[in-house]
Motif scaffolding. Structure first.
Motif, mmCIF file in Angstrom:
data_model
loop_
_atom_site.group_PDB
_atom_site.id
_atom_site.type_symbol
_atom_site.label_atom_id
_atom_site.label_comp_id
_atom_site.label_asym_id
_atom_site.label_seq_id
_atom_site.Cartn_x
_atom_site.Cartn_y
_atom_site.Cartn_z
ATOM 1 N N TYR A 157 0.807 -1.213 0.000
ATOM 2 C CA TYR A 157 0.000 0.000 0.000
ATOM 3 C C TYR A 157 0.850 1.278 0.000
ATOM 4 N N ILE A 158 2.167 1.130 -0.001
ATOM 5 C CA ILE A 158 3.066 2.276 -0.107
ATOM 6 C C ILE A 158 3.641 2.299 -1.520
ATOM 7 N N VAL A 159 3.398 3.397 -2.231
ATOM 8 C CA VAL A 159 3.919 3.568 -3.586
ATOM 9 C C VAL A 159 4.913 4.713 -3.539
ATOM 10 N N ARG A 160 6.120 4.452 -4.042
ATOM 11 C CA ARG A 160 7.160 5.480 -4.003
ATOM 12 C C ARG A 160 7.728 5.688 -5.400
ATOM 13 N N PHE A 161 7.864 6.964 -5.767
ATOM 14 C CA PHE A 161 8.486 7.327 -7.033
ATOM 15 C C PHE A 161 9.199 8.649 -6.825
ATOM 16 N N VAL A 216 3.216 7.635 -1.632
ATOM 17 C CA VAL A 216 1.767 7.620 -1.446
ATOM 18 C C VAL A 216 1.386 6.401 -0.620
ATOM 19 N N ASN A 217 0.619 6.650 0.451
ATOM 20 C CA ASN A 217 0.028 5.565 1.222
ATOM 21 C C ASN A 217 -1.390 5.409 0.693
ATOM 22 N N THR A 218 -1.644 4.341 -0.057
ATOM 23 C CA THR A 218 -2.944 4.180 -0.701
ATOM 24 C C THR A 218 -4.050 3.801 0.282
ATOM 25 N N THR A 265 -4.297 5.276 3.477
ATOM 26 C CA THR A 265 -4.691 6.496 4.194
ATOM 27 C C THR A 265 -4.944 7.670 3.253
ATOM 28 N N ARG A 266 -4.639 7.502 1.949
ATOM 29 C CA ARG A 266 -4.801 8.551 0.935
ATOM 30 C C ARG A 266 -3.945 9.771 1.250
ATOM 31 N N VAL A 267 -2.788 9.550 1.830
ATOM 32 C CA VAL A 267 -1.857 10.631 2.139
ATOM 33 C C VAL A 267 -0.639 10.498 1.230
ATOM 34 N N ALA A 268 -0.209 11.625 0.697
ATOM 35 C CA ALA A 268 1.012 11.664 -0.107
ATOM 36 C C ALA A 268 2.034 12.518 0.623
ATOM 37 N N ILE A 269 3.281 12.142 0.494
ATOM 38 C CA ILE A 269 4.388 12.922 1.020
ATOM 39 C C ILE A 269 5.240 13.317 -0.186
ATOM 40 N N VAL A 270 5.404 14.610 -0.384
ATOM 41 C CA VAL A 270 6.218 15.111 -1.482
ATOM 42 C C VAL A 270 7.350 15.924 -0.875
ATOM 43 N N SER A 271 8.554 15.449 -1.042
ATOM 44 C CA SER A 271 9.748 16.111 -0.493
ATOM 45 C C SER A 271 9.569 16.441 0.986
ATOM 46 N N GLY A 272 8.984 15.509 1.725
ATOM 47 C CA GLY A 272 8.821 15.680 3.165
ATOM 48 C C GLY A 272 7.580 16.442 3.587
ATOM 49 N N THR A 273 6.780 16.932 2.648
ATOM 50 C CA THR A 273 5.576 17.688 2.972
ATOM 51 C C THR A 273 4.342 16.820 2.741
ATOM 52 N N ARG A 274 3.480 16.735 3.751
ATOM 53 C CA ARG A 274 2.262 15.934 3.672
ATOM 54 C C ARG A 274 1.223 16.629 2.805
ATOM 55 N N VAL A 275 0.587 15.843 1.934
ATOM 56 C CA VAL A 275 -0.474 16.343 1.075
ATOM 57 C C VAL A 275 -1.648 15.378 1.190
ATOM 58 N N ASP A 276 -2.793 15.851 1.673
ATOM 59 C CA ASP A 276 -3.982 15.010 1.752
ATOM 60 C C ASP A 276 -4.612 14.930 0.370
ATOM 61 N N LEU A 277 -5.002 13.721 -0.028
ATOM 62 C CA LEU A 277 -5.549 13.498 -1.356
ATOM 63 C C LEU A 277 -7.022 13.106 -1.299
ATOM 64 N N THR A 278 -7.764 13.526 -2.323
ATOM 65 C CA THR A 278 -9.117 13.000 -2.477
ATOM 66 C C THR A 278 -8.976 11.572 -2.994
ATOM 67 N N GLN A 279 -10.049 10.820 -2.975
ATOM 68 C CA GLN A 279 -10.004 9.448 -3.461
ATOM 69 C C GLN A 279 -9.622 9.414 -4.941
ATOM 70 N N THR A 280 -10.155 10.338 -5.727
ATOM 71 C CA THR A 280 -9.835 10.385 -7.152
ATOM 72 C C THR A 280 -8.370 10.731 -7.372
ATOM 73 N N GLU A 281 -7.842 11.713 -6.641
ATOM 74 C CA GLU A 281 -6.432 12.076 -6.755
ATOM 75 C C GLU A 281 -5.533 10.899 -6.384
ATOM 76 N N ARG A 282 -5.889 10.199 -5.325
ATOM 77 C CA ARG A 282 -5.102 9.032 -4.894
ATOM 78 C C ARG A 282 -5.089 7.971 -5.983
ATOM 79 N N ARG A 283 -6.240 7.713 -6.571
ATOM 80 C CA ARG A 283 -6.305 6.698 -7.628
ATOM 81 C C ARG A 283 -5.415 7.075 -8.814
ATOM 82 N N VAL A 284 -5.476 8.342 -9.221
ATOM 83 C CA VAL A 284 -4.687 8.785 -10.368
ATOM 84 C C VAL A 284 -3.192 8.715 -10.056
#
Length: 82
Positions: free
Chosen positions: A14-18, A23-25, A27-46
């Motif tokens: 459930y952890i996708v890294r690039f 992205v933790n699929t 919890t729908r949370v993304a970390i970009v360069s150390g900054t947390r970004v909350d994602l909608t379900q659609t954003e997480r899927r994309v």
């Protein structure tokens, strides 16, 4: 996989890294360069769909299908918005 002290560590499925994106699929949370970004379900899927296929051509239609698995699919132009 990631390397920690020259030892490969397998990440949970459930952890996708690039690059700097993680992205933790679940919890729908993304970390970009150390900054947390909350994602909608659609954003997480994309983001998950694209991260899992990094370096591979994907069509707009396949992105829409991944973003809206329950259908109906919106206009193809909405891919450009997300």
């Amino acid at each position: 996989m990631t390397q920690e002290n020259d030892k490969e560590v397998k990440l949970p499925e459930y952890i996708v890294r690039f690059g700097t994106l993680t992205v933790n699929t679940q919890t729908r949370v993304a970390i970009v360069s150390g900054t947390r970004v909350d994602l909608t379900q659609t954003e997480r899927r994309v983001i998950t769909f694209l991260a899992e296929r990094a370096g591979v051509f994907v069509s707009q239609g396949s992105i829409l299908a991944a973003a809206y698995p329950e259908g109906p699919l919106p206009d193809i132009g909405s891919v450009k918005v997300h």
